[in-house]
Design a protein around this motif. Structure first.
Motif, short mmCIF file in Angstrom:
data_model
loop_
_atom_site.label_atom_id
_atom_site.label_comp_id
_atom_site.label_asym_id
_atom_site.label_seq_id
_atom_site.Cartn_x
_atom_site.Cartn_y
_atom_site.Cartn_z
N LEU A 138 0.86 -1.18 0.00
CA LEU A 138 0.00 0.00 0.00
C LEU A 138 0.89 1.23 0.00
O LEU A 138 1.70 1.42 0.91
CB LEU A 138 -0.92 0.00 1.22
CG LEU A 138 -1.85 -1.20 1.39
CD1 LEU A 138 -2.90 -0.90 2.48
CD2 LEU A 138 -2.53 -1.59 0.10
N ILE A 139 0.74 2.05 -1.02
CA ILE A 139 1.62 3.19 -1.23
C ILE A 139 0.86 4.49 -1.01
O ILE A 139 -0.20 4.71 -1.62
CB ILE A 139 2.21 3.18 -2.66
CG1 ILE A 139 2.79 1.80 -3.00
CG2 ILE A 139 3.25 4.28 -2.81
CD1 ILE A 139 3.93 1.37 -2.13
N LYS A 140 1.40 5.34 -0.15
CA LYS A 140 0.79 6.65 0.04
C LYS A 140 1.08 7.52 -1.18
O LYS A 140 2.22 7.61 -1.61
CB LYS A 140 1.33 7.30 1.32
CG LYS A 140 0.94 6.52 2.58
CD LYS A 140 1.52 7.14 3.83
CE LYS A 140 1.12 6.31 5.04
NZ LYS A 140 1.68 6.85 6.31
N GLU A 141 0.05 8.10 -1.70
CA GLU A 141 0.17 8.84 -2.96
C GLU A 141 1.23 9.94 -2.88
O GLU A 141 1.95 10.20 -3.85
CB GLU A 141 -1.19 9.43 -3.34
CG GLU A 141 -1.28 9.94 -4.76
CD GLU A 141 -2.70 10.30 -5.14
OE1 GLU A 141 -2.98 10.38 -6.36
OE2 GLU A 141 -3.55 10.49 -4.24
N LYS A 142 1.36 10.57 -1.73
CA LYS A 142 2.32 11.66 -1.58
C LYS A 142 3.77 11.17 -1.68
O LYS A 142 4.69 11.98 -1.87
CB LYS A 142 2.10 12.38 -0.26
CG LYS A 142 2.21 11.50 0.98
CD LYS A 142 1.73 12.23 2.21
CE LYS A 142 1.72 11.33 3.43
NZ LYS A 142 1.14 11.99 4.62
N LYS A 143 4.00 9.86 -1.56
CA LYS A 143 5.35 9.31 -1.65
C LYS A 143 5.70 8.81 -3.05
O LYS A 143 6.81 8.37 -3.30
CB LYS A 143 5.52 8.17 -0.64
CG LYS A 143 5.47 8.61 0.82
CD LYS A 143 5.78 7.46 1.75
CE LYS A 143 5.81 7.93 3.21
NZ LYS A 143 6.13 6.81 4.14
N ILE A 144 4.72 8.88 -3.96
CA ILE A 144 4.94 8.40 -5.33
C ILE A 144 5.59 9.50 -6.16
O ILE A 144 5.11 10.64 -6.19
CB ILE A 144 3.61 7.96 -5.96
CG1 ILE A 144 3.00 6.80 -5.18
CG2 ILE A 144 3.82 7.56 -7.43
CD1 ILE A 144 1.60 6.42 -5.62
N LYS A 145 6.68 9.17 -6.83
CA LYS A 145 7.37 10.12 -7.71
C LYS A 145 7.36 9.60 -9.14
O LYS A 145 7.68 8.43 -9.38
CB LYS A 145 8.81 10.33 -7.23
CG LYS A 145 8.91 11.00 -5.86
CD LYS A 145 10.35 11.23 -5.46
CE LYS A 145 10.44 11.92 -4.09
NZ LYS A 145 11.86 12.15 -3.69
N ASN A 146 6.96 10.47 -10.04
CA ASN A 146 6.94 10.15 -11.47
C ASN A 146 6.08 8.91 -11.77
O ASN A 146 6.34 8.19 -12.74
CB ASN A 146 8.36 9.93 -12.00
CG ASN A 146 9.23 11.16 -11.83
OD1 ASN A 146 8.78 12.28 -12.04
ND2 ASN A 146 10.48 10.97 -11.40
N ASP A 147 5.10 8.67 -10.92
CA ASP A 147 4.11 7.60 -11.11
C ASP A 147 4.69 6.20 -10.97
O ASP A 147 4.10 5.22 -11.46
CB ASP A 147 3.41 7.74 -12.47
CG ASP A 147 2.77 9.10 -12.66
OD1 ASP A 147 2.28 9.67 -11.67
OD2 ASP A 147 2.79 9.61 -13.79
N TYR A 148 5.83 6.06 -10.31
CA TYR A 148 6.44 4.75 -10.11
C TYR A 148 6.31 4.34 -8.64
O TYR A 148 6.44 5.17 -7.74
CB TYR A 148 7.91 4.75 -10.51
CG TYR A 148 8.13 4.80 -12.01
CD1 TYR A 148 8.06 3.64 -12.79
CD2 TYR A 148 8.36 6.03 -12.64
CE1 TYR A 148 8.24 3.71 -14.17
CE2 TYR A 148 8.55 6.09 -14.01
CZ TYR A 148 8.49 4.93 -14.77
OH TYR A 148 8.66 4.99 -16.14
N CYS A 149 6.09 3.03 -8.43
CA CYS A 149 6.03 2.49 -7.07
C CYS A 149 7.40 2.65 -6.40
O CYS A 149 8.40 2.18 -6.94
CB CYS A 149 5.63 1.01 -7.11
SG CYS A 149 5.70 0.21 -5.48
N PRO A 150 7.46 3.28 -5.23
CA PRO A 150 8.75 3.47 -4.56
C PRO A 150 9.34 2.17 -4.00
O PRO A 150 10.51 2.13 -3.64
CB PRO A 150 8.42 4.45 -3.44
CG PRO A 150 6.96 4.26 -3.18
CD PRO A 150 6.36 3.92 -4.50
N GLU A 151 8.54 1.11 -3.95
CA GLU A 151 9.01 -0.16 -3.41
C GLU A 151 9.59 -1.08 -4.47
O GLU A 151 10.63 -1.69 -4.27
CB GLU A 151 7.86 -0.88 -2.68
CG GLU A 151 7.28 -0.10 -1.51
CD GLU A 151 8.28 0.11 -0.38
OE1 GLU A 151 9.20 -0.74 -0.23
OE2 GLU A 151 8.15 1.11 0.34
#
Length: 363
Positions: free
Chosen positions: A196-209
């Protein structure tokens, strides 16, 4: 408990969801409105309505393309008969009741049986049912004979006879618990790594994980942006103090209530834009006087014209998209809004025409 009793008892929990891309169904569980991810169309806000909720803009706070689930947040009163997720194992042959808004037919309930309690499809279990579900049912609840939610109506097999599939209640329960544990909103579930990814942590529409491209994040960031004559029409409506989001029925359709009149505006594929105010119905008496009045008024009108279709009286504005300008369109629609209400009152009060009844959907 029969189908009609179930519908009457729990109808306040059923939500109609509208986006520029189509309509669907949702239902209330606790403080969340549950629906399908594909119903909200990757948008961060949608329009909702119900018997208890006047047409309003609501926020999509969770989007899960993996389970095809989404959660919507909205303020609503505590319901007398709240829906609850079932905790009982679903079995083949169980009674199943699907509630939704198929083809815009509001609050429709269909009954069937569970054809197969666990049908594996793309690594997920689904409840296969023979209750009739159609476009517009997506996201609505599937209930057992006790009125408990056993699934979310999710998809059908095209060109098949009553082959519907619902995501089981245990996936919904799992998702609600996981979402609540985040203690935050605007969360997207990555379909690849399942985090589950918080939208504010997403950069350039890529999953940070895991680095997967998150199409939902891109859609939410871009939102809905009309173009061409559709954009111009919405700019005109906005200049007339119309809340375009609430008025929008699709990418090329809008509805505006002004006084006692309702104006439907449609942009057709052939390039014609028609604003129709369906005013009232012809009575059985004094029809000649009504005809004379409408014809005399037509001679005075600019931009607009009266017509009769079957026994309904319309006041309309018609233009080709290539001829539409902001100034002319604003003048015409402003006239249509004000005169539709005025003529509706005159025709009803002076000529005894029959006032239209409106469906319960758009209160």
């Amino acid at each position: 408990m029969n189908t009609q009793i179930i519908l009457d008892k729990y109808v306040d929990n059923i939500i109609q969801i509208m986006t520029p891309y189509g309509t669907g169904t949702g239902f209330i569980i606790g403080d969340l409105i549950i629906t399908n991810s594909h119903v909200v169309g990757g948008l961060s806000e949608v329009v909702i309505s119900s018997k208890q909720i006047k047409r309003a803009i609501a926020q999509v706070i969770y989007d899960d393309p993996d389970y095809d689930l989404a959660f919507i947040s909205s303020d609503y009163v505590v319901l007398k008969n709240p829906l609850k997720l079932s905790t009982k194992m679903v079995k083949n042959g169980d009674i199943a009741v699907a509630i939704g808004h198929p083809y815009g037919l509001n609050y429709t309930a269909t009954e069937g049986i569970v054809s197969k309690a666990s049908r594996l499809y793309e690594d997920l279990e689904y409840i296969q049912i023979d209750a009739a579900i159609n476009p517009g049912n997506s996201g609505g609840p599937l209930l057992n004979e006790d009125g408990e939610v056993i699934g979310v109506n999710t998809f059908i097999i095209q060109n098949a006879n009553n082959l519907g599939f619902a995501l089981p209640y245990f996936y919904v329960d799992e998702t609600i618990k996981n979402f609540k544990s985040e203690n935050d909103t605007n969360i997207i579930k990555c379909p690849s790594c399942k985090n589950l990814i918080k939208e504010k942590k997403i950069k350039n529409d890529y999953c940070p994980e895991c680095g997967t491209k998150l199409e939902v994040a891109k859609q939410r960031r871009k939102g809905y942006n009309p173009t061409g004559a559709t954009k111009l029409m919405e700019e005109i409506l906005d200049s007339l103090n119309v809340n375009v989001t609430l008025a929008r029925r699709s990418q090329a359709s809008w509805r505006v209530d002004h006084g006692s009149a309702r104006i439907e505006i449609n942009y057709y594929e052939n390039g014609i834009i028609i604003g129709d105010a369906k005013l009232c119905r012809l009575p059985k008496e004094n029809i000649n006087k009504i005809y004379d009045y409408l014809l005399s008024e037509n001679k005075k009108l600019t931009y607009l014209q009266f017509s009769i279709n079957e026994n309904s009286i319309y006041l309309s504005y018609l233009i080709v998209d290539s001829s539409l300008t902001f100034d002319e369109g604003k003048i015409a629609l402003e006239k249509l809004f004000s005169l539709a209400d005025k003529y509706d009152e005159i025709l009803i009060n002076k000529y005894n025409t029959i006032k239209l009844k409106r469906d319960e959907e758009d209160n």
